[in-house]
Design a protein around this motif. Structure first.
Motif, mmCIF file in Angstrom:
data_model
loop_
_atom_site.group_PDB
_atom_site.id
_atom_site.type_symbol
_atom_site.label_atom_id
_atom_site.label_comp_id
_atom_site.label_asym_id
_atom_site.label_seq_id
_atom_site.Cartn_x
_atom_site.Cartn_y
_atom_site.Cartn_z
ATOM 1 N N SER A 263 0.865 -1.181 0.000
ATOM 2 C CA SER A 263 0.000 0.000 0.000
ATOM 3 C C SER A 263 0.900 1.230 0.000
ATOM 4 N N PRO A 264 0.423 2.350 -0.558
ATOM 5 C CA PRO A 264 1.232 3.574 -0.562
ATOM 6 C C PRO A 264 1.582 4.068 0.835
ATOM 7 N N THR A 265 0.624 4.011 1.767
ATOM 8 C CA THR A 265 0.901 4.481 3.124
ATOM 9 C C THR A 265 1.966 3.616 3.794
ATOM 10 N N TYR A 266 1.883 2.299 3.615
ATOM 11 C CA TYR A 266 2.869 1.417 4.233
ATOM 12 C C TYR A 266 4.259 1.671 3.669
ATOM 13 N N ALA A 267 4.341 2.042 2.386
ATOM 14 C CA ALA A 267 5.642 2.369 1.787
ATOM 15 C C ALA A 267 6.285 3.543 2.509
ATOM 16 N N ASN A 268 5.484 4.498 2.937
ATOM 17 C CA ASN A 268 6.005 5.627 3.715
ATOM 18 C C ASN A 268 6.283 5.228 5.159
ATOM 19 N N GLU A 269 5.385 4.438 5.741
ATOM 20 C CA GLU A 269 5.525 4.064 7.148
ATOM 21 C C GLU A 269 6.801 3.285 7.413
ATOM 22 N N ILE B 182 1.936 -0.340 -3.890
ATOM 23 C CA ILE B 182 0.814 -0.728 -4.751
ATOM 24 C C ILE B 182 -0.164 -1.513 -3.892
ATOM 25 N N ILE B 183 -1.347 -0.967 -3.716
ATOM 26 C CA ILE B 183 -2.297 -1.616 -2.816
ATOM 27 C C ILE B 183 -2.800 -2.921 -3.410
ATOM 28 N N ASN B 184 -2.919 -3.928 -2.561
ATOM 29 C CA ASN B 184 -3.412 -5.233 -2.999
ATOM 30 C C ASN B 184 -4.873 -5.149 -3.417
ATOM 31 N N GLY B 185 -5.315 -6.198 -4.082
ATOM 32 C CA GLY B 185 -6.728 -6.352 -4.387
ATOM 33 C C GLY B 185 -7.209 -7.692 -3.855
ATOM 34 N N ILE B 186 -8.445 -8.028 -4.176
ATOM 35 C CA ILE B 186 -8.994 -9.342 -3.838
ATOM 36 C C ILE B 186 -9.574 -9.953 -5.101
ATOM 37 N N CYS C 56 -1.339 -3.892 4.247
ATOM 38 C CA CYS C 56 -2.418 -3.636 3.297
ATOM 39 C C CYS C 56 -3.763 -3.967 3.897
ATOM 40 N N GLY C 57 -3.930 -5.221 4.279
ATOM 41 C CA GLY C 57 -5.224 -5.687 4.747
ATOM 42 C C GLY C 57 -6.083 -6.097 3.570
ATOM 43 N N LEU C 58 -6.698 -7.251 3.688
ATOM 44 C CA LEU C 58 -7.642 -7.710 2.676
ATOM 45 C C LEU C 58 -9.051 -7.808 3.264
ATOM 46 N N ASN C 59 -9.124 -8.056 4.569
ATOM 47 C CA ASN C 59 -10.432 -8.262 5.190
ATOM 48 C C ASN C 59 -11.367 -7.077 4.996
ATOM 49 N N GLN C 60 -10.819 -5.854 5.081
ATOM 50 C CA GLN C 60 -11.685 -4.681 4.909
ATOM 51 C C GLN C 60 -12.253 -4.631 3.496
ATOM 52 N N MET C 61 -11.474 -5.104 2.509
ATOM 53 C CA MET C 61 -11.950 -5.115 1.127
ATOM 54 C C MET C 61 -13.039 -6.176 0.937
ATOM 55 N N ILE C 62 -12.833 -7.322 1.589
ATOM 56 C CA ILE C 62 -13.845 -8.385 1.503
ATOM 57 C C ILE C 62 -15.136 -7.912 2.162
ATOM 58 N N MET C 63 -15.017 -7.234 3.313
ATOM 59 C CA MET C 63 -16.198 -6.726 4.004
ATOM 60 C C MET C 63 -16.977 -5.765 3.111
ATOM 61 N N MET C 64 -16.260 -4.878 2.397
ATOM 62 C CA MET C 64 -16.923 -3.957 1.471
ATOM 63 C C MET C 64 -17.632 -4.721 0.365
ATOM 64 N N ARG C 65 -16.967 -5.704 -0.160
ATOM 65 C CA ARG C 65 -17.534 -6.504 -1.257
ATOM 66 C C ARG C 65 -18.849 -7.160 -0.833
ATOM 67 N N TYR C 66 -18.943 -7.523 0.451
ATOM 68 C CA TYR C 66 -20.138 -8.189 0.965
ATOM 69 C C TYR C 66 -21.138 -7.206 1.583
ATOM 70 N N ALA D 17 -8.312 1.053 12.255
ATOM 71 C CA ALA D 17 -7.294 2.013 12.659
ATOM 72 C C ALA D 17 -6.675 2.599 11.395
ATOM 73 N N ARG D 18 -6.385 3.881 11.430
ATOM 74 C CA ARG D 18 -5.852 4.543 10.222
ATOM 75 C C ARG D 18 -4.357 4.279 10.112
ATOM 76 N N THR D 19 -4.026 3.124 9.549
ATOM 77 C CA THR D 19 -2.636 2.745 9.362
ATOM 78 C C THR D 19 -2.516 1.939 8.084
ATOM 79 N N GLY D 20 -1.369 2.045 7.416
ATOM 80 C CA GLY D 20 -1.087 1.242 6.235
ATOM 81 C C GLY D 20 -2.196 1.268 5.207
ATOM 82 N N GLY D 21 -2.501 0.079 4.670
ATOM 83 C CA GLY D 21 -3.513 -0.040 3.635
ATOM 84 C C GLY D 21 -4.911 0.267 4.108
ATOM 85 N N LEU D 22 -5.145 0.204 5.423
ATOM 86 C CA LEU D 22 -6.463 0.564 5.948
ATOM 87 C C LEU D 22 -6.724 2.054 5.714
#
Length: 472
Positions: free
Chosen positions: A213-219, A243-247, A376-386, A393-398
Motif C-alpha cells: 500500500s502507498p501508506t505502508y511504503a512511507n511508514e 501498490i495496494i493489494n486487491g482481492i 495492506c489488509g484484505l479483510n476490509q476489502m472483503i467486508m466492502m464486497r459483501y 485504525a488509520r494505518t497502512g492499507g487501511l
C-alpha cells in the motif's frame, strides 16, 4: 512479457496469511495480459490428488557446502504454468515455517534450497523470463543469487508484504549456503548486526521494491514501522513504491458464494439480512435485528487483539452482537478460550474455518480491524464486497482503502466508507464502535454507504496494471 512469480505459499495449495491470497490472485489477473509462471514449495500438506499435481519427470541436484539436495519438479496438470518444487528438507514438515514450538531451526537452508531451485528450474527449462517477482524474506535470497552468483539479466521485483518478518540467521549460514563473504557480508547488503538478514538482501539486490500500500511504503521508512530497516529503505527509496493489494472478485462474490446462506448483490441488498438471521441462529445469538460486529483473523498483537479482548466486558452491555473467528499465538488462544460462552451477545470460535468466515462477511454489519499496523489488509476489502462497513485504525492499507463516514470530503472513488480512528487506545476504539452503532440507527444512511462499498473496485485489475508498469 513473461513473468516468474515465486512465493513460499499460494492459495489454495498452502496458506498461512494474506501472502497466499496475493500469490494466487495477482498472477491470475496478470495471466490475462502476460505469460506468468508461479513456483512454490510442494509441502507435504498440499493435497496433490485433489489439485491434480503431478511429477514432471524432471529432477536436478543442488550442492551446498558439500551436501547434495535433490529437487523434483511437479506441475499442475490443469495449468502447466503452476510449478512446484519438492525437496524433503524444504517440504516434509507439519507446518510451513514453524511447528507448535517455534522456528524449525533450519529455515535458512530450506528457503535457500527453494531460492536456488527457482533459478535453476528457470535456467534448466530455458524459460524465457523477463521479470522475476519475489515475495517476502522466504524468496528474498533469489535477488542476491541472481546478482552475485548467476549474474542474471532478468529484472528482479521484490514485494515486502510484512517487514516485521525478515529471516534473520547466524552469519555461519554464509558458508553453508556458499555465499561470497567479501561481496555479500556488508552492512548495506546482507550483514545485519553481525548476523544475516534475508529481507535486507532482497532490498539491496532487487531492481524494484514494492510494498502492499502507498501508506505502508512511507511508514516503513520510519523507526516505528521499519523494524530497524528504515534507514536501509530510505537509502533505497528511489526504487520503492506502494501498490495496494486487491482481492479476487471471483472468489469473494456474494452473488455466487457457495458458502453463504443466501446469495445477494447490490440490487438485492435486502437479502443480506437473511444471512444474519441464520448466522445468529447458528451461533446462538439472540435478537438478530441488532447490529452484528465481527472479527476475522489472526490472534496477534499486530491485529489489535488486545483492544478486542479488553473491550468485551464493555460490549456485553451494548445492544449489539459480536462474533469472533480466528486463531493465532498461544497466549491469545488461551485468553479467548476462557471467554467462550461467557457473554450472551458475544460468540467466539477458535480456529480457521473458511466457510464460516464467508458467512461472517455475508452477515456482518461491521468488521473490526483495530490493527496496530496493517501493510495492506484484505479483510476490509472483503467486508466492502459483501456490503458491510469496516471499523479500522488509520494505518497502512487501511488508511488508503477506508474513509470515515463523517469525513467524506476527503473521499475518492477507490475508497470504501467505514469508521476510522487514529489513536490506538481503548477510548478511541470504543468511540469508533459507538459511532458505528449511531450510524446503524439511521438505516437509510447506513444502507447507502454499504451499497457504495459494494460498488468500489478492490479487484486485482487496477493493481495488476500498476505492477505491469514496474515490470517494464
Amino acid at each position: 512479457m513473461n513473468i516468474l512469480f515465486a512465493s513460499s505459499e499460494i492459495f489454495p495449495y498452502a496458506k498461512s496469511g494474506g501472502l497466499a491470497d496475493v500469490a494466487q490472485s495477482l498472477p491470475e489477473e496478470l495471466r490475462k495480459i502476460a505469460q506468468v509462471y508461479t513456483m512454490m514449495p510442494l509441502y507435504q500438506t498440499v493435497d496433490r490428488q485433489n489439485y491434480n499435481i503431478v511429477f514432471s519427470d524432471f529432477s536436478f541436484d543442488i550442492w551446498l557446502h558439500g551436501i547434495r539436495h535433490q529437487i523434483d519438479l511437479y506441475k499442475n496438470a490443469n495449468n502447466p504454468y503452476e510449478l512446484f518444487l519438492y525437496n524433503p528438507i524444504l517440504c516434509d514438515r507439519e507446518g510451513l515455517y514453524h511447528d507448535n514450538y517455534g522456528d524449525f531451526g533450519d529455515n535458512h537452508l530450506r528457503f535457500a534450497i527453494f531460492s536456488y531451485g527457482v533459478i535453476e528450474t528457470m535456467l534448466k527449462l530455458q524459460l524465457k523470463i523477463n521479470t522475476i517477482h519475489i515475495n517476502d524474506w522466504q524468496t528474498a535470497l533469489i535477488a542476491l543469487l541472481a546478482k552475485t552468483k548467476y549474474h542474471l539479466s532478468q529484472k528482479i521485483v521484490f514485494t515486502i508484504h510484512n517487514i516485521a518478518y525478515q529471516g534473520i540467521f547466524h552469519k555461519s549460514v554464509m558458508n553453508e549456503l556458499e555465499l561470497n563473504w567479501q561481496e555479500c557480508f556488508k552492512s548495506d547488503r546482507f550483514e545485519y548486526f553481525d548476523q544475516v538478514n534475508f529481507l535486507k538482501a532482497g532490498i539491496f539486490y532487487s531492481d524494484v521494491i514494492t510494498t502492499v500500500s502507498p501508506t505502508y511504503a512511507n511508514e516503513i521508512q520510519t523507526p516505528y514501522f521499519g523494524h530497524t530497516l528504515d534507514n536501509m529503505l530510505i537509502t533505497n527509496n528511489y526504487k520503492l513504491t506502494g501498490i495496494i493489494n486487491g482481492i479476487s472478485y471471483d472468489v469473494f462474490n456474494p452473488s455466487t458464494d457457495e458458502y453463504i446462506y443466501k446469495n445477494y448483490d447490490k440490487q438485492t441488498y435486502e437479502l443480506k439480512s437473511q444471512n444474519k438471521v441464520k448466522l445468529c441462529k447458528e451461533l446462538n445469538l439472540a435478537e438478530p435485528h441488532r447490529p452484528l460486529f465481527v472479527f476475522i483473523g489472526r490472534f496477534t498483537n499486530q491485529k489489535g487483539v488486545d483492544l478486542i479482548v479488553q473491550s468485551l466486558h464493555l460490549l456485553k452491555d451494548f445492544e449489539i452482537n459480536v462474533a469472533i473467528l480466528g486463531s493465532g499465538e498461544k497466549y491469545y488462544n488461551g485468553v479467548f478460550s476462557k471467554l467462550v460462552d461467557k457473554y450472551h451477545n458475544i460468540t467466539i470460535k477458535i480456529g480457521y474455518d473458511e466457510a464460516l468466515a464467508r458467512k461472517f462477511y455475508a452477515s456482518a454489519d461491521f468488521l473490526l480491524m483495530p490493527s496496530v499496523f496493517e501493510p495492506c489488509g484484505l479483510n476490509q476489502m472483503i467486508m466492502m464486497r459483501y456490503g458491510g462497513l469496516p471499523i479500522v485504525a488509520r494505518t497502512g492499507g487501511l488508511r488508503d482503502s477506508v474513509v470515515d463516514f463523517t469525513d467524506l470530503h476527503h473521499h475518492n472513488k477507490h475508497q470504501g466508507i467505514g469508521v476510522t480512528f487514529d489513536e490506538h487506545s481503548m477510548f478511541w476504539y470504543m468511540h469508533a464502535i459507538t459511532k458505528a452503532i449511531s450510524l446503524y440507527a439511521n438505516q437509510k444512511k447506513y444502507i447507502k454507504f454499504a451499497k457504495h462499498n459494494m460498488s468500489v473496485d478492490n479487484s486485482w485489475k487496477t493493481s495488476a496494471k500498476e505492477y505491469l508498469k514496474v515490470y517494464k
